[in-house]
Each structure stands twice: as structure tokens, then as C-alpha cells.
Design an enzyme around this catalytic site. Structure first.
Site, PDB file in Angstrom:
ATOM      1  N   LYS A   1       1.572  -3.566  13.464  1.00 12.00           N
ATOM      2  CA  LYS A   1       0.476  -4.409  12.968  1.00 12.00           C
ATOM      3  C   LYS A   1      -0.023  -3.992  11.584  1.00 12.00           C
ATOM      4  CE  LYS A   1      -1.253  -5.958  17.449  1.00 12.00           C
ATOM      5  NZ  LYS A   1      -2.443  -6.145  18.303  1.00 12.00           N
TER       6      LYS A   1
ATOM      7  N   ASP B   1      -6.485 -11.227  16.628  1.00 14.97           N
ATOM      8  CA  ASP B   1      -6.978 -10.288  17.640  1.00 14.97           C
ATOM      9  C   ASP B   1      -8.502 -10.276  17.660  1.00 14.97           C
ATOM     10  OD1 ASP B   1      -4.628  -9.357  18.765  1.00 14.97           O
ATOM     11  OD2 ASP B   1      -4.406  -7.703  17.349  1.00 14.97           O
TER      12      ASP B   1
ATOM     13  N   GLY C   1      -5.472   2.724  16.489  1.00 17.01           N
ATOM     14  CA  GLY C   1      -4.327   1.914  16.054  1.00 17.01           C
ATOM     15  C   GLY C   1      -4.741   0.562  15.504  1.00 17.01           C
TER      16      GLY C   1
END
Length: 253
Positions: A74, A111, A137
Site C-alpha cells: 500500500k 480504506d 502499516g
């Protein structure tokens, strides 16, 4: 690199990630296309390295209109894109790519949309002012962005904390009591390692807490079980995934 061979259809979409046979996206979109009679295919691009990712993105396939991006790419995928949506730029992570009419690749982040929409019903029930984000992350960045939008202060918790972040050992009972919203963005507890969970003091969890786990397989992780046993409200990441997928589809259309 293992690439599944897509069927020859008008529209093509896919997921870029590593070890993604289990993935939510392929099943979700394949069923969506079939149900709505959409002439499209969705495949997994299982990339074992960034070079594999680059190979996928360099395919000159005008029919391949979009990609989802998952762990661990990502953030690493950003240099291979031509431009970024303002929210993706602010977050510093991409989970959706669209091939524009001119062939350029544009990165987006849905997201945060999925997380924000799935979190809202809980915020309507409980007033949370402080949150802990477990993990640092790509997904954690979308969570942090949402918390900023909701005016909820937060701290990152990491096994290898950087400046301004907390180690798990730093979490005192008083801190757990203060930070009533705790979000797990790590893969701990994902099937098949279902007995694993973040190492926090669950004894300090109470009915005023909300434990949110981005993991959705299993449906109830050990993290959530521990919170529920203490009376906390709990939720997994399935609704977030569904909502971010629908946001991705709106971008691709």
C-alpha cells in the site's frame, strides 16, 4: 510471481498483493459482477516482490481499468503511480488504482472511507476522545486519517516504535483506561493463527471501550474475544472491507 490468467472479458480488475489466495476482494467483486450482469473479470496478482508489482502495472492493457492494493504494497506502490488523489496523498498509502483514459495510473485510498463509515454507528453510541492504533502499516495510516477527521486524538503502538509512538510495554493500566477506542491494524489473529492477539492489558478493558479489529477472518478474533469478555463493544473489519470495495467501484466506474 504467480499471476492468474484472467478471462477475456470487456472490463478487467484485479488485486495486487502478496500471498492473497484468501482475499476478500476477488470473491466480492466476482459475485458483484455476476449478480449485476456486468461483463468484467477480477483476478489476483500474487506479487512476491516489487519487481512483480512493477511488471503488473506496466502491462499495456487498456481493458484493465483498476486494481485494489493490499499488504504489503500500500505504501511501496506509490512511486510506480503517475498521480495521486488528495486523500491518498494525505494518508500516504494507496489501496485503489484507476487507469485513466490517457493510460496514466492514479492512486486512491478508500480504506479511510470504509473505516469511517463503519465506525460512525459506534461513535453515535459512545463518545470516544482518545484512541490507540495498534500497528503502523499502510492500513493504520487510513485509520489515523479518519480519527483526525473525527477529532479523536490517538497514539500509535508498535513493536518497534519510532519517535512519538508507544511500545506495547508503555501501555499502563491508566493509559488503557484513558484510550477507550482501540484499533488493531496488525495481522495478529488472522486465520490460521487464531490464538494470537496484540499484547495489551485486557484486564483494564471495560464497557466504555470499543475494540475494532481490521481482521475479518476469523469473524471474532482473540483480540475481540478478550474485549467482549470484559464487556467492551467489539467489531471486526468486514464492514469496512465491504464499504471500501463499494467506494473503489464508484471510482472505477
Amino acid at each position: 510471481m504467480h499471476l492468474e490468467q484472467p478471462q477475456t472479458l470487456m472490463l478487467k480488475f484485479g488485486l495486487i498483493g502478496k500471498n492473497i489466495e484468501y482475499s476478500f476482494s476477488r470473491k466480492y467483486f466476482s459475485e458483484k459482477f455476476e449478480k449485476n450482469d456486468i461483463d468484467a473479470s477480477y483476478v489476483n496478482f500474487d506479487c512476491q516482490s516489487l519487481q512483480d508489482v512493477r511488471t503488473v502495472l506496466q502491462q499495456k492493457d487498456e481493458d484493465h481499468l483498476g486494481y485494489n492494493v493490499t499488504i504489503p504494497y500500500k505504501q511501496a506502490i506509490i512511486p510506480y503511480l503517475d498521480e495521486m488523489n488528495k486523500h491518498a496523498s494525505a494518508i500516504g498509502a494507496v489501496n485503489v488504482i484507476k487507469r485513466l483514459n490517457n493510460g496514466r495510473l492514479k492512486g486512491y485510498n478508500t480504506d479511510y472511507i470504509g473505516f469511517r463509515k463503519s465506525l460512525k454507528p459506534f461513535l453515535d453510541k459512545q463518545n470516544h476522545k482518545c484512541a490507540l492504533i495498534l500497528g503502523t502499516g499502510g492500513a493504520s495510516k487510513a485509520v489515523a486519517y479518519t480519527l483526525e477527521l473525527e477529532d479523536i486524538s490517538f497514539k500509535y503502538v508498535s513493536r518497534n516504535p519510532k519517535k512519538g509512538q508507544l511500545a506495547y510495554e508503555d501501555l499502563t493500566p491508566a493509559m488503557i483506561n484513558k484510550y477507550t477506542l482501540i484499533i488493531n491494524t496488525t495481522p495478529l489473529g488472522t486465520f490460521p493463527n487464531v490464538t494470537e492477539c496484540p499484547k495489551i492489558s485486557y484486564r483494564q478493558i471495560s464497557s466504555k471501550h470499543l475494540l475494532y479489529d481490521l481482521v475479518y477472518n476469523p469473524e471474532e478474533t482473540q483480540f475481540l474475544k478478550n474485549g467482549k469478555a470484559q464487556g467492551a463493544m467489539t467489531t471486526n473489519g468486514y464492514n469496512m472491507l465491504r464499504l471500501q470495495a463499494e467506494a473503489a467501484w464508484r471510482i472505477w466506474k
